[in-house]
Write a protein that holds these residues in place. Structure first.
Motif, PDB file in Angstrom:
ATOM      1  N   ALA A 122       7.590  10.112 -10.548  1.00 46.77           N
ATOM      2  CA  ALA A 122       7.567  10.171  -9.077  1.00 46.77           C
ATOM      3  C   ALA A 122       6.376   9.408  -8.501  1.00 46.77           C
ATOM      4  N   PRO A 123       5.129   9.653  -8.956  1.00 48.23           N
ATOM      5  CA  PRO A 123       4.027   8.840  -8.427  1.00 48.23           C
ATOM      6  C   PRO A 123       4.117   7.371  -8.823  1.00 48.23           C
ATOM      7  N   CYS A 124       4.757   7.062  -9.944  1.00 49.13           N
ATOM      8  CA  CYS A 124       4.961   5.648 -10.303  1.00 49.13           C
ATOM      9  C   CYS A 124       5.825   4.966  -9.242  1.00 49.13           C
ATOM     10  N   THR A 125       6.866   5.667  -8.775  1.00 47.93           N
ATOM     11  CA  THR A 125       7.727   5.129  -7.726  1.00 47.93           C
ATOM     12  C   THR A 125       6.967   4.985  -6.420  1.00 47.93           C
ATOM     13  N   ALA A 126       6.185   6.012  -6.079  1.00 48.95           N
ATOM     14  CA  ALA A 126       5.393   5.970  -4.842  1.00 48.95           C
ATOM     15  C   ALA A 126       4.391   4.821  -4.882  1.00 48.95           C
ATOM     16  N   LEU A 127       3.791   4.602  -6.039  1.00 45.64           N
ATOM     17  CA  LEU A 127       2.809   3.527  -6.170  1.00 45.64           C
ATOM     18  C   LEU A 127       3.452   2.166  -5.979  1.00 45.64           C
ATOM     19  N   ALA A 128       4.645   1.982  -6.550  1.00 51.69           N
ATOM     20  CA  ALA A 128       5.353   0.707  -6.396  1.00 51.69           C
ATOM     21  C   ALA A 128       5.687   0.442  -4.934  1.00 51.69           C
ATOM     22  N   ALA A 129       5.995   1.496  -4.190  1.00 51.10           N
ATOM     23  CA  ALA A 129       6.292   1.329  -2.766  1.00 51.10           C
ATOM     24  C   ALA A 129       5.036   1.047  -1.962  1.00 51.10           C
ATOM     25  N   LEU A 130       3.890   1.522  -2.438  1.00 48.22           N
ATOM     26  CA  LEU A 130       2.626   1.366  -1.717  1.00 48.22           C
ATOM     27  C   LEU A 130       2.045  -0.039  -1.810  1.00 48.22           C
ATOM     28  N   LEU A 131       2.231  -0.701  -2.947  1.00 52.81           N
ATOM     29  CA  LEU A 131       1.456  -1.903  -3.257  1.00 52.81           C
ATOM     30  C   LEU A 131       2.105  -3.217  -2.826  1.00 52.81           C
ATOM     31  N   ILE A 179       0.201  19.905 -10.911  1.00 51.78           N
ATOM     32  CA  ILE A 179      -1.041  19.839 -10.121  1.00 51.78           C
ATOM     33  C   ILE A 179      -1.586  18.415 -10.103  1.00 51.78           C
ATOM     34  N   SER A 180      -1.569  17.765 -11.250  1.00 54.82           N
ATOM     35  CA  SER A 180      -2.084  16.397 -11.342  1.00 54.82           C
ATOM     36  C   SER A 180      -1.294  15.440 -10.457  1.00 54.82           C
ATOM     37  N   ILE A 181       0.008  15.619 -10.406  1.00 54.52           N
ATOM     38  CA  ILE A 181       0.863  14.740  -9.596  1.00 54.52           C
ATOM     39  C   ILE A 181       0.585  14.940  -8.113  1.00 54.52           C
ATOM     40  N   VAL A 182       0.409  16.179  -7.693  1.00 53.27           N
ATOM     41  CA  VAL A 182       0.097  16.452  -6.282  1.00 53.27           C
ATOM     42  C   VAL A 182      -1.218  15.771  -5.890  1.00 53.27           C
ATOM     43  N   VAL A 183      -2.221  15.892  -6.753  1.00 50.18           N
ATOM     44  CA  VAL A 183      -3.521  15.254  -6.487  1.00 50.18           C
ATOM     45  C   VAL A 183      -3.364  13.737  -6.445  1.00 50.18           C
ATOM     46  N   LEU A 184      -2.594  13.193  -7.371  1.00 51.97           N
ATOM     47  CA  LEU A 184      -2.416  11.741  -7.461  1.00 51.97           C
ATOM     48  C   LEU A 184      -1.711  11.194  -6.226  1.00 51.97           C
ATOM     49  N   ILE A 185      -0.654  11.849  -5.785  1.00 46.50           N
ATOM     50  CA  ILE A 185       0.072  11.371  -4.610  1.00 46.50           C
ATOM     51  C   ILE A 185      -0.788  11.505  -3.355  1.00 46.50           C
ATOM     52  N   SER A 186      -1.600  12.551  -3.267  1.00 41.20           N
ATOM     53  CA  SER A 186      -2.534  12.684  -2.143  1.00 41.20           C
ATOM     54  C   SER A 186      -3.529  11.530  -2.143  1.00 41.20           C
ATOM     55  N   PHE A 187      -3.983  11.146  -3.328  1.00 40.91           N
ATOM     56  CA  PHE A 187      -4.895  10.002  -3.466  1.00 40.91           C
ATOM     57  C   PHE A 187      -4.217   8.720  -3.001  1.00 40.91           C
ATOM     58  N   PHE A 188      -2.941   8.547  -3.340  1.00 36.29           N
ATOM     59  CA  PHE A 188      -2.190   7.377  -2.889  1.00 36.29           C
ATOM     60  C   PHE A 188      -2.127   7.340  -1.360  1.00 36.29           C
ATOM     61  N   GLY A 189      -1.916   8.498  -0.760  1.00 36.95           N
ATOM     62  CA  GLY A 189      -1.850   8.551   0.698  1.00 36.95           C
ATOM     63  C   GLY A 189      -3.156   8.138   1.341  1.00 36.95           C
ATOM     64  N   TRP A 190      -4.263   8.569   0.758  1.00 37.24           N
ATOM     65  CA  TRP A 190      -5.576   8.180   1.280  1.00 37.24           C
ATOM     66  C   TRP A 190      -5.769   6.673   1.148  1.00 37.24           C
ATOM     67  N   LEU A 191      -5.383   6.112   0.006  1.00 38.30           N
ATOM     68  CA  LEU A 191      -5.514   4.665  -0.203  1.00 38.30           C
ATOM     69  C   LEU A 191      -4.626   3.891   0.760  1.00 38.30           C
ATOM     70  N   GLN A 192      -3.413   4.403   0.996  1.00 37.27           N
ATOM     71  CA  GLN A 192      -2.499   3.719   1.914  1.00 37.27           C
ATOM     72  C   GLN A 192      -3.083   3.658   3.320  1.00 37.27           C
ATOM     73  N   THR A 193      -3.666   4.760   3.781  1.00 41.20           N
ATOM     74  CA  THR A 193      -4.280   4.782   5.104  1.00 41.20           C
ATOM     75  C   THR A 193      -5.418   3.779   5.192  1.00 41.20           C
ATOM     76  N   ALA A 194      -6.278   3.758   4.163  1.00 42.12           N
ATOM     77  CA  ALA A 194      -7.405   2.831   4.154  1.00 42.12           C
ATOM     78  C   ALA A 194      -6.930   1.383   4.125  1.00 42.12           C
ATOM     79  N   SER A 195      -5.866   1.107   3.349  1.00 43.66           N
ATOM     80  CA  SER A 195      -5.336  -0.262   3.252  1.00 43.66           C
ATOM     81  C   SER A 195      -4.768  -0.724   4.587  1.00 43.66           C
ATOM     82  N   TYR A 196      -3.999   0.136   5.248  1.00 44.70           N
ATOM     83  CA  TYR A 196      -3.406  -0.232   6.525  1.00 44.70           C
ATOM     84  C   TYR A 196      -4.469  -0.448   7.597  1.00 44.70           C
TER      85      TYR A 196
END
Length: 202
Positions: A122-131, A179-196
């Motif tokens: 799931a986070p692999c998919t989210a990451l591909a959509a983010l980058l 738990i690790s996946i929830v933390v990881l996806i939250s981290f992706f969200g923070w990075l996405q906001t900073a990137s935008y």
């Protein structure tokens, strides 16, 4: 007034810490906000994987050893991605989710399907959509589909795990991975906001 002396050892530690943090920031830095976001993900995962056997041991107990040590195998590959970005930002952005999928497949083989490691697709998919940007949507589509394909293949052709964990250990591993996946996806969200925010300023 008595002057408070500064502890030389403490000062050296502070300088070493600041230098280390600065070095990591320079390694992750890129003029392209999406490349930098991918670099931060790769560095975070790569530096975190060496500690993963300890988390597995904490969850599954002694039976985790020594097979859990194999979960660190792809850490160097993640840590090389920022270096790759110096030569090709696109290649680095492609490599990050691809290595993520490879690491998930490998860890499923190590810990077994019952560990819940497949949830990391799931986070692999989210990451591909983010980058990737809109003009790169076909590449994004391919990379967001890759984890689904890997999951589907492993669903029907599950690997024989390196070690078979008991039901209680497997349940705890599922909790750890969730738990690790929830933390990881939250981290992706923070990075996405900073990137935008960076892209809007540009």
């Amino acid at each position: 007034m008595t002057e408070i002396a500064t502890d030389p050892a403490l000062s050296r530690t502070a300088r070493l810490w600041r230098g280390s943090v600065g070095g990591v920031r320079r390694l992750a830095a890129s003029a392209d906000p999406l490349v930098e976001a991918g670099n931060w993900v790769a560095l975070t995962i790569g530096s975190h994987l060496p500690f993963w056997p300890l988390y597995v041991w904490w969850s599954a107990g002694r039976e985790a050893w020594p097979s859990a040590l194999l979960t660190t195998t792809l850490a160097p590959v993640f840590l090389l991605i920022p270096w790759l970005s110096r030569y090709s930002g696109l290649a680095a952005r492609v490599a990050t989710p691809v290595v993520g999928v490879a690491n998930t497949v490998f860890t499923i083989w190590v810990l077994g399907p019952s560990s819940g490691t497949a949830l990391f697709f799931a986070p692999c998919t989210a990451l591909a959509a983010l980058l990737f940007r809109r003009r790169e949507r076909w590449l994004m589509l391919a990379l967001t589909t890759l984890p689904l394909i890997a999951w589907y293949v492993l669903l029907y052709f599950p690997p024989t795990p390196v070690h078979h964990y008991g039901a209680l250990a497997a349940e705890r591993l599922v909790e750890l991975n969730t738990i690790s996946i929830v933390v990881l996806i939250s981290f992706f969200g923070w990075l996405q906001t900073a990137s935008y925010q960076r892209m809007e300023r540009r």
